[in-house]
Design a protein around this motif. Structure first.
Motif, PDB file in Angstrom:
ATOM      1  N   ASN A 183      42.879  43.362  83.556  1.00 47.61           N
ATOM      2  CA  ASN A 183      43.714  43.525  82.373  1.00 47.61           C
ATOM      3  C   ASN A 183      42.798  44.000  81.263  1.00 47.61           C
ATOM      4  OD1 ASN A 183      45.291  42.587  79.929  1.00 47.61           O
ATOM      5  ND2 ASN A 183      46.646  41.862  81.531  1.00 47.61           N
ATOM      6  N   TYR A 184      43.205  45.009  80.497  1.00 51.57           N
ATOM      7  CA  TYR A 184      42.341  45.411  79.388  1.00 51.57           C
ATOM      8  C   TYR A 184      43.145  45.994  78.234  1.00 51.57           C
ATOM      9  CZ  TYR A 184      42.173  50.536  80.527  1.00 51.57           C
ATOM     10  OH  TYR A 184      42.466  51.867  80.747  1.00 51.57           O
ATOM     11  N   ILE A 185      42.495  46.019  77.074  1.00 51.60           N
ATOM     12  CA  ILE A 185      43.103  46.535  75.861  1.00 51.60           C
ATOM     13  C   ILE A 185      42.038  47.289  75.081  1.00 51.60           C
ATOM     14  CG2 ILE A 185      42.671  44.364  74.619  1.00 51.60           C
ATOM     15  CD1 ILE A 185      45.227  44.914  73.001  1.00 51.60           C
ATOM     16  N   ILE A 186      42.425  48.406  74.492  1.00 54.70           N
ATOM     17  CA  ILE A 186      41.527  49.208  73.656  1.00 54.70           C
ATOM     18  C   ILE A 186      42.168  49.371  72.282  1.00 54.70           C
ATOM     19  CG2 ILE A 186      40.611  51.545  73.290  1.00 54.70           C
ATOM     20  CD1 ILE A 186      39.972  51.767  76.169  1.00 54.70           C
ATOM     21  N   GLU A 187      41.347  49.322  71.239  1.00 57.95           N
ATOM     22  CA  GLU A 187      41.844  49.608  69.902  1.00 57.95           C
ATOM     23  C   GLU A 187      40.923  50.603  69.202  1.00 57.95           C
ATOM     24  OE1 GLU A 187      42.032  46.515  67.013  1.00 57.95           O
ATOM     25  OE2 GLU A 187      39.872  46.122  67.029  1.00 57.95           O
ATOM     26  N   ALA A 188      41.513  51.385  68.320  1.00 59.31           N
ATOM     27  CA  ALA A 188      40.768  52.298  67.455  1.00 59.31           C
ATOM     28  C   ALA A 188      41.205  52.021  66.023  1.00 59.31           C
ATOM     29  CB  ALA A 188      41.044  53.747  67.831  1.00 59.31           C
ATOM     30  N   THR A 189      40.253  51.810  65.132  1.00 54.65           N
ATOM     31  CA  THR A 189      40.562  51.457  63.749  1.00 54.65           C
ATOM     32  C   THR A 189      40.779  52.707  62.892  1.00 54.65           C
ATOM     33  OG1 THR A 189      38.243  51.439  63.042  1.00 54.65           O
ATOM     34  CG2 THR A 189      39.117  49.408  64.007  1.00 54.65           C
ATOM     35  N   ASN A 190      41.001  52.479  61.608  1.00 54.18           N
ATOM     36  CA  ASN A 190      41.086  53.548  60.607  1.00 54.18           C
ATOM     37  C   ASN A 190      42.238  54.521  60.869  1.00 54.18           C
ATOM     38  OD1 ASN A 190      40.130  54.677  58.178  1.00 54.18           O
ATOM     39  ND2 ASN A 190      39.009  56.262  59.277  1.00 54.18           N
ATOM     40  N   GLU A 222      47.468  57.105  72.813  1.00 51.70           N
ATOM     41  CA  GLU A 222      48.628  57.349  73.679  1.00 51.70           C
ATOM     42  C   GLU A 222      48.150  57.639  75.084  1.00 51.70           C
ATOM     43  OE1 GLU A 222      51.640  59.550  75.887  1.00 51.70           O
ATOM     44  OE2 GLU A 222      49.839  60.478  75.075  1.00 51.70           O
ATOM     45  N   SER A 223      48.823  57.036  76.079  1.00 53.99           N
ATOM     46  CA  SER A 223      48.485  57.283  77.480  1.00 53.99           C
ATOM     47  C   SER A 223      49.699  56.986  78.336  1.00 53.99           C
ATOM     48  CB  SER A 223      47.302  56.417  77.926  1.00 53.99           C
ATOM     49  OG  SER A 223      46.975  56.676  79.283  1.00 53.99           O
ATOM     50  N   GLY A 224      50.451  58.021  78.670  1.00 56.12           N
ATOM     51  CA  GLY A 224      51.618  57.847  79.535  1.00 56.12           C
ATOM     52  C   GLY A 224      52.565  56.801  78.990  1.00 56.12           C
ATOM     53  N   THR A 225      52.937  55.851  79.856  1.00 59.20           N
ATOM     54  CA  THR A 225      53.888  54.809  79.466  1.00 59.20           C
ATOM     55  C   THR A 225      53.196  53.507  79.071  1.00 59.20           C
ATOM     56  OG1 THR A 225      54.133  54.101  81.771  1.00 59.20           O
ATOM     57  CG2 THR A 225      55.683  55.767  80.951  1.00 59.20           C
ATOM     58  N   ALA A 226      51.881  53.516  78.932  1.00 58.85           N
ATOM     59  CA  ALA A 226      51.156  52.289  78.577  1.00 58.85           C
ATOM     60  C   ALA A 226      51.663  51.736  77.245  1.00 58.85           C
ATOM     61  CB  ALA A 226      49.661  52.575  78.488  1.00 58.85           C
ATOM     62  N   ALA A 227      51.822  50.415  77.186  1.00 60.92           N
ATOM     63  CA  ALA A 227      52.337  49.758  75.978  1.00 60.92           C
ATOM     64  C   ALA A 227      51.334  49.894  74.838  1.00 60.92           C
ATOM     65  CB  ALA A 227      52.603  48.286  76.265  1.00 60.92           C
ATOM     66  N   ARG A 228      51.878  50.106  73.634  1.00 62.21           N
ATOM     67  CA  ARG A 228      51.040  50.226  72.443  1.00 62.21           C
ATOM     68  C   ARG A 228      51.550  49.280  71.370  1.00 62.21           C
ATOM     69  NH1 ARG A 228      51.382  56.318  70.879  1.00 62.21           N
ATOM     70  NH2 ARG A 228      53.559  55.968  71.428  1.00 62.21           N
ATOM     71  N   GLY A 229      50.690  49.020  70.394  1.00 61.38           N
ATOM     72  CA  GLY A 229      51.083  48.157  69.289  1.00 61.38           C
ATOM     73  C   GLY A 229      50.184  48.392  68.098  1.00 61.38           C
ATOM     74  N   CYS A 230      50.432  47.616  67.028  1.00 56.97           N
ATOM     75  CA  CYS A 230      49.646  47.723  65.802  1.00 56.97           C
ATOM     76  C   CYS A 230      49.597  49.164  65.319  1.00 56.97           C
ATOM     77  CB  CYS A 230      48.237  47.157  66.003  1.00 56.97           C
ATOM     78  SG  CYS A 230      48.223  45.424  66.494  1.00 56.97           S
ATOM     79  N   SER A 231      50.782  49.748  65.116  1.00 58.64           N
ATOM     80  CA  SER A 231      50.932  51.134  64.654  1.00 58.64           C
ATOM     81  C   SER A 231      50.244  52.119  65.603  1.00 58.64           C
ATOM     82  CB  SER A 231      50.379  51.298  63.233  1.00 58.64           C
ATOM     83  OG  SER A 231      51.071  50.471  62.339  1.00 58.64           O
ATOM     84  N   ASN A 232      50.336  51.819  66.897  1.00 63.15           N
ATOM     85  CA  ASN A 232      49.795  52.684  67.955  1.00 63.15           C
ATOM     86  C   ASN A 232      48.280  52.753  67.953  1.00 63.15           C
ATOM     87  OD1 ASN A 232      52.421  53.326  68.829  1.00 63.15           O
ATOM     88  ND2 ASN A 232      52.571  54.965  67.325  1.00 63.15           N
ATOM     89  N   SER A 233      47.619  51.780  67.320  1.00 64.33           N
ATOM     90  CA  SER A 233      46.159  51.763  67.317  1.00 64.33           C
ATOM     91  C   SER A 233      45.587  50.904  68.445  1.00 64.33           C
ATOM     92  CB  SER A 233      45.627  51.247  65.983  1.00 64.33           C
ATOM     93  OG  SER A 233      45.958  49.877  65.810  1.00 64.33           O
ATOM     94  N   ARG A 234      46.460  50.169  69.155  1.00 66.51           N
ATOM     95  CA  ARG A 234      46.041  49.396  70.330  1.00 66.51           C
ATOM     96  C   ARG A 234      46.877  49.826  71.526  1.00 66.51           C
ATOM     97  NH1 ARG A 234      45.004  43.075  68.336  1.00 66.51           N
ATOM     98  NH2 ARG A 234      43.298  43.570  66.872  1.00 66.51           N
ATOM     99  N   ILE A 235      46.243  49.856  72.675  1.00 62.94           N
ATOM    100  CA  ILE A 235      46.936  50.273  73.887  1.00 62.94           C
ATOM    101  C   ILE A 235      46.519  49.362  75.045  1.00 62.94           C
ATOM    102  CG2 ILE A 235      45.190  51.995  74.552  1.00 62.94           C
ATOM    103  CD1 ILE A 235      47.621  53.807  75.372  1.00 62.94           C
ATOM    104  N   VAL A 236      47.478  49.015  75.898  1.00 58.57           N
ATOM    105  CA  VAL A 236      47.280  48.011  76.945  1.00 58.57           C
ATOM    106  C   VAL A 236      47.326  48.630  78.335  1.00 58.57           C
ATOM    107  CG1 VAL A 236      48.232  45.921  77.977  1.00 58.57           C
ATOM    108  CG2 VAL A 236      48.292  46.225  75.503  1.00 58.57           C
ATOM    109  N   ASN A 237      46.293  48.379  79.104  1.00 55.80           N
ATOM    110  CA  ASN A 237      46.241  48.734  80.526  1.00 55.80           C
ATOM    111  C   ASN A 237      46.616  50.178  80.854  1.00 55.80           C
ATOM    112  OD1 ASN A 237      45.400  46.147  81.238  1.00 55.80           O
ATOM    113  ND2 ASN A 237      47.479  45.417  81.565  1.00 55.80           N
ATOM    114  N   PRO A 238      46.122  51.157  80.107  1.00 53.58           N
ATOM    115  CA  PRO A 238      46.394  52.547  80.507  1.00 53.58           C
ATOM    116  C   PRO A 238      45.704  52.849  81.830  1.00 53.58           C
ATOM    117  CG  PRO A 238      44.779  52.483  78.741  1.00 53.58           C
ATOM    118  CD  PRO A 238      45.294  51.083  78.882  1.00 53.58           C
ATOM    119  N   ALA A 239      46.440  53.435  82.760  1.00 52.22           N
ATOM    120  CA  ALA A 239      45.894  53.743  84.088  1.00 52.22           C
ATOM    121  C   ALA A 239      45.428  55.190  84.143  1.00 52.22           C
ATOM    122  CB  ALA A 239      46.940  53.469  85.168  1.00 52.22           C
TER     123      ALA A 239
END
Length: 213
Positions: free
Chosen positions: A118-125, A130-147
């Motif tokens: 399981n992993y999560i990536i965030e980019a600040t500022n 965006e990566s396919g259908t991977a779930a995003r949050g925090c105004s699209n600055s975090r993304i969960v388990n992109p394959a």
């Protein structure tokens, strides 16, 4: 009610209080709280850094993980790696990549308590991921388990930091080495439904924003 009665009622959805009771017992028993990336993607105040308590355990550096769990990421521009401390322009089209071992596990297995990962990536500022259908949050600055690869567009100039957390199962979470970059320029960034327009370039991505500078 005793624990057995509560479990029986929960099986038939008859007693919400029992769910809280059993959850409290599990917390006392294990000292842990579930905090999967899917939750952290929307808990924007939670830090994705070493020392943050996730699942009841302090996040550790990936350098302390077993060899097969020392996952890292890299940032690419025009097919070349952008080193930590490097720079790029506001509105550039960039690609984030978690290491192939992690991405392959996600693509093959998804995530479970026993199998992971399981992993999560965030980019600040104010960057958009965006990566396919991977779930995003925090105004699209975090993304969960992109394959797969992650498209990233930095909307604001200034310092931009990328962080990644990963776990192979319920328990210890590890933080990749975070990297900070410098975003330069002052491009006009205007987005439209279904795609992002940067100057005269349209980049496919499902978001709706308008940002100008």
């Amino acid at each position: 009610k005793d624990l057995v009665d509560c479990i029986w009622d929960m099986a038939f959805g008859q007693n919400a209080k029992c769910l809280l009771f059993v959850s409290a017992l599990l917390l006392l028993k294990t000292g842990r709280v579930f905090a999967l990336p899917s939750y952290l993607s929307n808990e924007c105040s939670r830090s994705l850094t070493v020392g943050e308590v996730i699942m009841g355990v302090s996040v550790a550096s990936a350098s302390q993980a077993p060899a097969n769990q020392q996952h890292q990421f890299e940032l690419m521009k025009d097919g070349n790696v952008v080193p930590c401390g490097g720079s790029f322009e506001q509105g550039d089209s960039l690609v984030l990549k978690a290491d192939q071992a992690l991405v392959s596990l996600i693509a093959a297995n998804g995530w479970s308590e026993t199998a992971g990962p399981n992993y999560i990536i965030e980019a600040t500022n104010n960057a958009i991921l965006e990566s396919g259908t991977a779930a995003r949050g925090c105004s699209n600055s975090r993304i969960v388990n992109p394959a797969g690869d992650i498209a990233m567009v930095p909307l604001d100039s200034g310092a931009l930091t990328i962080r990644m957390l990963s776990a192979h199962q319920y328990g210890q979470v590890y933080a990749a080495d975070e990297c900070t970059y410098t975003v330069t320029g002052s491009k006009q960034v205007v987005t439209h439904t279904g795609f992002l327009a940067i100057s005269a370039t349209d980049l496919a991505a499902p978001w709706d924003q308008t940002v100008g500078s």
